[in-house]
Design an enzyme around this catalytic site. Structure first.
Site, PDB file in Angstrom:
ATOM      1  N   TYR A   1       0.804  -1.231   0.000  1.00  0.00           N
ATOM      2  CA  TYR A   1       0.000   0.000   0.000  1.00  0.00           C
ATOM      3  C   TYR A   1       0.839   1.284   0.000  1.00  0.00           C
ATOM      4  O   TYR A   1       0.279   2.371  -0.080  1.00  0.00           O
ATOM      5  CB  TYR A   1      -0.950  -0.005   1.212  1.00  0.00           C
ATOM      6  CG  TYR A   1      -1.921  -1.160   1.183  1.00  0.00           C
ATOM      7  CD1 TYR A   1      -2.798  -1.327   0.108  1.00  0.00           C
ATOM      8  CD2 TYR A   1      -1.960  -2.103   2.216  1.00  0.00           C
ATOM      9  CE1 TYR A   1      -3.685  -2.395   0.066  1.00  0.00           C
ATOM     10  CE2 TYR A   1      -2.853  -3.175   2.184  1.00  0.00           C
ATOM     11  CZ  TYR A   1      -3.701  -3.318   1.108  1.00  0.00           C
ATOM     12  OH  TYR A   1      -4.584  -4.371   1.061  1.00  0.00           O
TER      13      TYR A   1
ATOM     14  N   HIS B   1     -15.201  -6.440  -1.542  1.00  0.00           N
ATOM     15  CA  HIS B   1     -15.296  -7.857  -1.895  1.00  0.00           C
ATOM     16  C   HIS B   1     -16.394  -8.584  -1.133  1.00  0.00           C
ATOM     17  O   HIS B   1     -16.672  -9.754  -1.407  1.00  0.00           O
ATOM     18  CB  HIS B   1     -13.954  -8.546  -1.626  1.00  0.00           C
ATOM     19  CG  HIS B   1     -12.776  -7.725  -2.029  1.00  0.00           C
ATOM     20  ND1 HIS B   1     -12.592  -7.285  -3.321  1.00  0.00           N
ATOM     21  CD2 HIS B   1     -11.738  -7.199  -1.301  1.00  0.00           C
ATOM     22  CE1 HIS B   1     -11.483  -6.550  -3.371  1.00  0.00           C
ATOM     23  NE2 HIS B   1     -10.959  -6.478  -2.162  1.00  0.00           N
TER      24      HIS B   1
ATOM     25  N   ASP C   1     -25.649  -1.850  -2.704  1.00  0.00           N
ATOM     26  CA  ASP C   1     -27.026  -1.379  -2.842  1.00  0.00           C
ATOM     27  C   ASP C   1     -27.151   0.099  -2.471  1.00  0.00           C
ATOM     28  O   ASP C   1     -27.936   0.836  -3.077  1.00  0.00           O
ATOM     29  CB  ASP C   1     -27.970  -2.212  -1.965  1.00  0.00           C
ATOM     30  CG  ASP C   1     -28.276  -3.567  -2.594  1.00  0.00           C
ATOM     31  OD1 ASP C   1     -27.842  -3.806  -3.737  1.00  0.00           O
ATOM     32  OD2 ASP C   1     -28.946  -4.377  -1.932  1.00  0.00           O
TER      33      ASP C   1
ATOM     34  N   HIS D   1      -8.643   2.032  -5.411  1.00  0.00           N
ATOM     35  CA  HIS D   1      -7.795   1.124  -4.618  1.00  0.00           C
ATOM     36  C   HIS D   1      -6.339   1.520  -4.817  1.00  0.00           C
ATOM     37  O   HIS D   1      -5.928   1.838  -5.950  1.00  0.00           O
ATOM     38  CB  HIS D   1      -7.959  -0.328  -5.055  1.00  0.00           C
ATOM     39  CG  HIS D   1      -9.326  -0.885  -4.799  1.00  0.00           C
ATOM     40  ND1 HIS D   1      -9.752  -1.273  -3.545  1.00  0.00           N
ATOM     41  CD2 HIS D   1     -10.365  -1.109  -5.642  1.00  0.00           C
ATOM     42  CE1 HIS D   1     -11.004  -1.710  -3.626  1.00  0.00           C
ATOM     43  NE2 HIS D   1     -11.397  -1.616  -4.892  1.00  0.00           N
TER      44      HIS D   1
ATOM     45  N   SER E   1      -3.823  -0.676  -4.239  1.00  0.00           N
ATOM     46  CA  SER E   1      -3.251  -1.848  -4.899  1.00  0.00           C
ATOM     47  C   SER E   1      -4.141  -2.230  -6.082  1.00  0.00           C
ATOM     48  O   SER E   1      -5.214  -1.639  -6.281  1.00  0.00           O
ATOM     49  CB  SER E   1      -3.175  -3.012  -3.908  1.00  0.00           C
ATOM     50  OG  SER E   1      -4.483  -3.425  -3.529  1.00  0.00           O
TER      51      SER E   1
ATOM     52  N   ARG F   1      -9.981 -11.317  -3.716  1.00  0.00           N
ATOM     53  CA  ARG F   1     -10.062  -9.873  -4.003  1.00  0.00           C
ATOM     54  C   ARG F   1     -10.486  -9.587  -5.435  1.00  0.00           C
ATOM     55  O   ARG F   1     -10.611  -8.441  -5.845  1.00  0.00           O
ATOM     56  CB  ARG F   1      -8.706  -9.200  -3.765  1.00  0.00           C
ATOM     57  CG  ARG F   1      -8.277  -9.184  -2.326  1.00  0.00           C
ATOM     58  CD  ARG F   1      -6.990  -8.397  -2.150  1.00  0.00           C
ATOM     59  NE  ARG F   1      -6.290  -8.887  -0.984  1.00  0.00           N
ATOM     60  CZ  ARG F   1      -6.539  -8.473   0.271  1.00  0.00           C
ATOM     61  NH1 ARG F   1      -7.436  -7.564   0.504  1.00  0.00           N
ATOM     62  NH2 ARG F   1      -5.869  -8.983   1.281  1.00  0.00           N
TER      63      ARG F   1
HETATM   64  C1  DQA Z   1      -7.625  -1.913  -0.887  1.00  0.00           C
HETATM   65  C2  DQA Z   1      -7.697  -3.307  -1.509  1.00  0.00           C
HETATM   66  C3  DQA Z   1      -8.573  -4.227  -0.674  1.00  0.00           C
HETATM   67  O1  DQA Z   1      -8.581  -5.539  -1.245  1.00  0.00           O
HETATM   68  C4  DQA Z   1      -8.056  -4.321   0.740  1.00  0.00           C
HETATM   69  O2  DQA Z   1      -8.931  -5.101   1.518  1.00  0.00           O
HETATM   70  C5  DQA Z   1      -7.836  -2.985   1.353  1.00  0.00           C
HETATM   71  C6  DQA Z   1      -7.175  -1.969   0.552  1.00  0.00           C
HETATM   72  C7  DQA Z   1      -6.647  -0.996  -1.667  1.00  0.00           C
HETATM   73  O3  DQA Z   1      -6.769   0.212  -1.526  1.00  0.00           O
HETATM   74  O4  DQA Z   1      -5.761  -1.492  -2.355  1.00  0.00           O
HETATM   75  O5  DQA Z   1      -8.158  -2.760   2.517  1.00  0.00           O
HETATM   76  O6  DQA Z   1      -8.921  -1.323  -0.964  1.00  0.00           O
END
Ligand code: DQA
Length: 152
Positions: A24, A81, A88, A101, A103, A112
């Protein structure tokens, strides 16, 4: 007042900078907020920024954004996820949402690879670290400008 951009962040994003920095990055959420605030100030667009570890609070914030936000940038964290309730709520509020995101979840564990949020998001930006937020912000600013030039 002019409607602005709301940035909503889900669980454990308060730990950015120390949480798995190899995935991250080292930029903290406060630093991301400061970058977005600076950009929005230059454009004269109000920015509202929240982080919560609670699914219900994220939904309450989305409901509030319905009246107040022009665009929502949402990093749902793991709720992307798992949460049909969040999906909704996004569908119900009819405010354009950009899923963000840090990542690239598609390149990670199989659990994921599906996002309920992506099904109802206007767009998705993933995989660029803290830059994902700034790229999503540029899209949001572009939409706001387009809408102001052509309100219909
Ligand atoms: C995330 C990706 C998600 O899969 C993970 O649970 C996170 C961070 C991201 O910003 O890359 O908490 O949202």
């Amino acid at each position: 007042m002019r409607k602005g951009i709301w940035v909503l962040n889900g669980p454990s994003l308060n730990l950015l900078g120390v949480r798995r920095p190899e995935i991250y990055g080292r930029t903290t959420l406060k630093e991301i907020q400061a970058q977005l605030e600076e950009r929005c100030q230059r454009e004269g667009v109000p920015l509202v920024f929240h982080q919560t570890n609670h699914e219900g609070t994220l939904i309450d914030l989305l409901h509030e954004a319905r009246e107040k936000a022009a665009v929502v940038l949402l990093n749902p964290g793991a709720y992307a996820h798992t949460s049909i309730a969040l999906r909704d709520a996004i569908e119900a509020v009819e405010v354009p949402v950009i899923e963000v995101h840090l990542s690239n979840p598609q390149a990670r564990e199989p659990f994921r690879r599906h996002s309920f949020v992506a099904e109802v998001a206007r767009g998705v930006v993933a995989g660029f670290g803290a830059l994902s937020y700034r790229l999503a912000l540029e899209a949001a600013l572009g939409w706001i400008q387009e809408k102001e030039e052509d309100p219909l």
